[in-house]
Write an enzyme that holds these catalytic residues in place. Structure first.
Site, PDB file in Angstrom:
ATOM      1  N   GLN A  86       0.812  -1.220   0.000  1.00 35.86           N
ATOM      2  CA  GLN A  86       0.000   0.000   0.000  1.00 35.86           C
ATOM      3  C   GLN A  86       0.842   1.265   0.000  1.00 35.86           C
ATOM      4  O   GLN A  86       0.302   2.371  -0.092  1.00 35.86           O
ATOM      5  CB  GLN A  86      -0.943   0.004   1.199  1.00 35.86           C
ATOM      6  CG  GLN A  86      -0.240   0.148   2.547  1.00 35.86           C
ATOM      7  CD  GLN A  86      -1.174  -0.029   3.722  1.00 35.86           C
ATOM      8  OE1 GLN A  86      -1.492  -1.140   4.115  1.00 35.86           O
ATOM      9  NE2 GLN A  86      -1.618   1.080   4.295  1.00 35.86           N
ATOM     10  N   CYS A  92      -5.091   0.203   3.813  1.00 34.70           N
ATOM     11  CA  CYS A  92      -4.989  -1.204   4.236  1.00 34.70           C
ATOM     12  C   CYS A  92      -6.325  -1.917   4.121  1.00 34.70           C
ATOM     13  O   CYS A  92      -6.395  -3.086   3.738  1.00 34.70           O
ATOM     14  CB  CYS A  92      -4.433  -1.292   5.652  1.00 34.70           C
ATOM     15  SG  CYS A  92      -5.576  -0.719   6.927  1.00 34.70           S
ATOM     16  N   HIS A 379      -5.199  -1.346  12.009  1.00 37.40           N
ATOM     17  CA  HIS A 379      -4.696  -1.836  10.727  1.00 37.40           C
ATOM     18  C   HIS A 379      -5.458  -3.085  10.313  1.00 37.40           C
ATOM     19  O   HIS A 379      -5.781  -3.932  11.148  1.00 37.40           O
ATOM     20  CB  HIS A 379      -3.204  -2.153  10.864  1.00 37.40           C
ATOM     21  CG  HIS A 379      -2.529  -2.552   9.586  1.00 37.40           C
ATOM     22  ND1 HIS A 379      -2.554  -1.779   8.456  1.00 37.40           N
ATOM     23  CD2 HIS A 379      -1.807  -3.671   9.264  1.00 37.40           C
ATOM     24  CE1 HIS A 379      -1.861  -2.367   7.500  1.00 37.40           C
ATOM     25  NE2 HIS A 379      -1.408  -3.525   7.965  1.00 37.40           N
ATOM     26  N   ASN A 401       0.045  -9.364   4.858  1.00 42.28           N
ATOM     27  CA  ASN A 401       0.037  -7.919   5.055  1.00 42.28           C
ATOM     28  C   ASN A 401       0.133  -7.200   3.713  1.00 42.28           C
ATOM     29  O   ASN A 401       0.315  -7.823   2.662  1.00 42.28           O
ATOM     30  CB  ASN A 401       1.201  -7.522   5.975  1.00 42.28           C
ATOM     31  CG  ASN A 401       0.961  -6.196   6.677  1.00 42.28           C
ATOM     32  OD1 ASN A 401      -0.055  -5.547   6.474  1.00 42.28           O
ATOM     33  ND2 ASN A 401       1.891  -5.799   7.510  1.00 42.28           N
TER      34      ASN A 401
END
Length: 460
Positions: A86, A92, A379, A401
């Protein structure tokens, strides 16, 4: 006479200052003396002070007994390929939602790799949030400027953070495109500059709309036209039609077709994101078994507010395990920075020993941390793996992630089950993995919470 007046004023100011300092509840000379005596400058205290003067707390508190990388094997893992990034943006939530869908598409069509265009969805996210803000200003124009709701709107006109209902509403309204159809730009990957311009413009428009008499629809459309132009200049023109070639794992062409964003979504994903998913929360500060709705916490004005059912942690785990065992990734959010070892890519309560470093304790539990603003969801990531013991109980989890392949453990983060319990806050599950009694809870009338509730800020 003038000199006498000045001297008197000075004496009065000094008197008031001394009076303020001596008020009950302030730090008196006697109290300060006792406080100072608390630091004895022992050899241990001096050593810590010297070390902290030239080293990060994270390095000094690293638990050497937990330094080795733990077992990275997982009994159940969703089949995924590739790691997204990102960059310097707060997207996110969008990367996570698209990565959940990406895993489905790669698995279903046996693709060597694939990535949806985050930039395409970001474009419409920013346009829709602009409309959400402007219409909210119109809806509240008769309220005073210092009203709590108006004040919150003006403080938060737009941003690129968000949550899962943004994913579902945007995709069902605008569809999706492959990354090749609308790649990233500098501004999409570095959003602070664009955000500052949009916030300034929207606040300017807000004052104008609040002063307008009569119909505001035409003027709002003109304002959004200007916002659209700024977005095009920053992010590019979102395609309304494009050609895409599917290739198999050996690189051979399977098909080449022309699509619209909505026809592309329907052909390759096709599920109703607004009806097929349930947001599940573990918030110990609120009653379990209840449904909650966050006012104004949506991306699309005519879309859905953030709606979730609050469950005990063990029930959240049951749903998550069922999804992963079925090769289905999940939207997952947490307080990512707590006890995160960025080098190893692990989230473990034993990673850092703050108590020994500072010779103090930190006894608050999850509920108390939330109540005192010490913890909250920050997050979103994609939950893809779980390991279990001989009794089927989880021992560790793994998330994909969106910080790039070089971050963490091959682009992923591994968390212990103890960490999961303390710092995980929500997952989004397909209804097929949600027990019947939980689905029944969703029939309740939601308890509405204000937009400024600190527990429910956008994930970045």
């Amino acid at each position: 006479m003038k000199k006498t007046f000045i001297c008197a004023a000075v004496l009065l100011a000094c008197s008031l200052s001394l009076s303020a300092q001596n008020k009950k509840g302030g730090i008196s000379e006697q109290m300060l003396s006792r406080i100072r005596q608390g630091y004895a400058a022992t050899p241990d205290q001096k050593a810590v002070k010297n070390a902290l003067a030239i080293n990060p707390i994270s390095e000094l508190s690293m638990n050497a007994e937990n330094a080795a990388m733990g077992d990275t094997h997982f009994a159940y893992r969703v089949a995924t390929k590739g790691i997204t990034d990102q960059k310097k943006s707060g997207r996110c939530w969008l990367f996570t939602g698209l990565n959940v869908l990406r895993a489905k598409m790669i698995s279903k069509y046996n693709l060597p790799e694939f990535e949806f265009s985050q930039n395409y969805c970001s474009f419409y996210d920013q346009l829709e949030k602009s409309n959400l803000f402007l219409q909210a200003i119109i809806d509240t124009k008769d309220l005073p400027l210092d009203d709590r709701q108006v004040e919150w709107l003006l403080k938060n006109p737009i941003g690129d953070g968000g949550q899962f209902t943004g994913v579902s509403n945007l995709i069902m309204k605008y569809g999706v495109v492959p990354k090749s159809a609308m790649p990233e730009t500098y501004q999409s990957e570095n959003t602070n500059g664009m955000a500052s311009i949009l916030k300034l413009k929207l606040r300017q428009y807000a004052l104008e709309l609040r002063e307008m008499k009569g119909k505001t629809e035409d003027r709002k459309t003109e304002m959004l036209t200007e916002i659209y132009r700024i977005l095009v200049e920053c992010l590019g023109v979102p395609p309304t039609e494009f050609e895409w070639t599917m290739r198999d794992k050996d690189g051979k062409v399977v098909s080449t077709k022309t699509y619209t964003p909505k026809s592309f979504y329907q052909e390759y994903i096709g599920e109703d994101l607004e009806k097929n998913y349930v947001m599940i929360m573990n918030d110990p500060t609120r009653e379990y078994g209840k449904v909650y709705e966050i006012d104004y916490d949506r991306h699309v004005y005519d879309g859905e507010n953030w709606l979730y059912v609050n469950l005990p942690i063990e029930r959240v785990k049951e749903i998550a395990i069922a999804s992963i065992k079925n090769n289905t990734a999940m939207y997952f959010s947490c307080d990512v920075a707590k006890f995160l070892n960025t080098k190893k890519g692990t989230m473990d309560l034993k990673n850092f020993d703050y108590e020994s470093l500072f010779a103090t304790d930190f006894p608050m539990d999850k509920k108390q941390r939330v109540q005192t603003f010490a913890s909250g969801s920050s997050h979103a990531m994609t939950l893809i793996a779980v390991d279990v013991d001989k009794d089927g109980k989880p021992t560790k989890w793994m998330v994909e992630n969106s910080w790039g392949a070089a971050a963490g453990y091959n682009g992923c983060l591994i968390m212990t089950d103890e960490w999961f319990e303390e710092y995980m806050f929500r997952v989004v599950a397909e209804k097929q993995f949600v027990p019947a009694d939980v689905l029944e809870m969703l029939k309740q009338k939601p308890i509405k919470l204000p937009a400024w509730d600190p527990m429910f800020q956008p994930e970045e």
